[in-house]
Motif scaffolding. Sequence first.
Motif, short mmCIF file in Angstrom:
data_model
loop_
_atom_site.label_atom_id
_atom_site.label_comp_id
_atom_site.label_asym_id
_atom_site.label_seq_id
_atom_site.Cartn_x
_atom_site.Cartn_y
_atom_site.Cartn_z
N TYR A 262 0.84 -1.19 0.00
CA TYR A 262 0.00 0.00 0.00
C TYR A 262 0.88 1.25 0.00
O TYR A 262 1.91 1.28 0.67
N PRO A 263 0.46 2.30 -0.72
CA PRO A 263 1.23 3.55 -0.69
C PRO A 263 1.08 4.25 0.65
O PRO A 263 0.16 3.95 1.42
N ASP A 264 1.97 5.19 0.92
CA ASP A 264 1.88 6.01 2.12
C ASP A 264 1.15 7.30 1.80
O ASP A 264 1.34 7.88 0.73
N ILE A 265 0.35 7.76 2.73
CA ILE A 265 -0.21 9.11 2.68
C ILE A 265 0.81 9.99 3.39
O ILE A 265 1.14 9.75 4.55
N THR A 266 1.32 11.00 2.71
CA THR A 266 2.47 11.71 3.24
C THR A 266 2.29 13.22 3.17
O THR A 266 1.57 13.76 2.32
N VAL A 267 2.97 13.90 4.11
CA VAL A 267 3.17 15.34 4.08
C VAL A 267 4.65 15.56 4.30
O VAL A 267 5.25 14.90 5.16
N PHE A 268 5.25 16.46 3.53
CA PHE A 268 6.71 16.58 3.63
C PHE A 268 7.20 17.99 3.30
O PHE A 268 6.52 18.75 2.61
N LEU A 269 8.37 18.30 3.82
CA LEU A 269 9.14 19.47 3.42
C LEU A 269 10.44 18.95 2.84
O LEU A 269 11.18 18.23 3.52
N GLU A 270 10.71 19.30 1.59
CA GLU A 270 11.91 18.83 0.89
C GLU A 270 12.78 20.03 0.55
O GLU A 270 12.29 21.05 0.09
N ILE A 271 14.10 19.88 0.76
CA ILE A 271 15.04 20.98 0.53
C ILE A 271 16.12 20.53 -0.43
O ILE A 271 16.72 19.46 -0.27
N GLY A 272 16.37 21.35 -1.44
CA GLY A 272 17.39 21.04 -2.45
C GLY A 272 18.79 21.42 -2.00
O GLY A 272 18.97 22.23 -1.07
#
Length: 355
Positions: A262-272
Amino acid sequence: MQSTFEKMYNLVKTYTFNPLEDYLTEVIAPIFSKEEILTSFLNKFSNGHFESAWNIRVNTQKTFYKILDHDTDSRPDLVITFENEKGRHIIFFENKLGTGEGTLQLKRYYDHLHSHNVKGYYTYLFYITRKYDPKKKSGHFQKGTKFNQLQWFQFYNWLMTFKGDLYVNEVLKYMEVNELNKSRKFTPTDIYALQNLYKLQSMLDETLNGKVKEIFIQLFGKPMQWSNRANQLRTFNRYVSISDQSDWKFIGCGFWFTEEEYPDITVFLEIGPNCRRKDELIKAINTFCIENEEWIFESPEDEKDYFRVYLGKSLLSFLAESDHIESIQKYIIEKLHEIHRLKVQFPNLKWEERV
């Protein structure tokens, strides 16, 4: 002489431009030291007839100094030399996973192989790619070197012949993890998914729109255009709404597909890696994770690495609810408010929305 695993360790210890390609080369190199495997490969992909090979030498990342009008040295991913009843042979391999051919790369390889060809070597160049990348015939293809193109799924299917070998079996597993074994056949499950593709996409979009979109805009500004969701799915295996917060910071939420069922339901902050306030952000994220224990900080491994703080929950957790979309939206909204605290707590890190 360095062992294979020592070379692998040194490779991952020092960052390279294409670490996955280089690592894959190191993984597959040892299999070609076996006469049976090497001759089988050549018989399969070079239209030759090889019954034997001796004095086999396998080298990775070997440098050939520039010649003639070359602007740079050349470093094929894999170089194999051997002898048989016909004479001496030399093979160059170029491995591509996500990148394309470098500047005049194949031409430079041909020139080096041609210099061996005039010395009496039988010469071969293999160009192995994840995706179809046809190369047009040109003058340098006519210098006595056999040129062969194939894709990694073809390599995988051939290597399955030797899956009884312990090391080869581990190589096959590694290729599977990196999705180099893509099936060329539609299964009944695939066909069912295709028939319901529009319905599934509509449900994904309904989940990320409505209440979620309203709160997302309030907290982080407008998400990128809808087409970005398809790009995210193709490139990063996730179907998400995402907003550019300036200075290489991105807030996202949605579905993240993993190796799990099953996929994850996600919230994220991504930084380059080009973020100008990277060190300050890392400190801020560490503080945030101490105060919010559920959140996970995936720190950068080197200066050129992306990093993120995220939280995910398996879709399976929502299936007992009477309204799946409603329960998923409630979860995403709750977590968007949580990650918004980081923005409020550290306003000096520049959070201007970029449309």
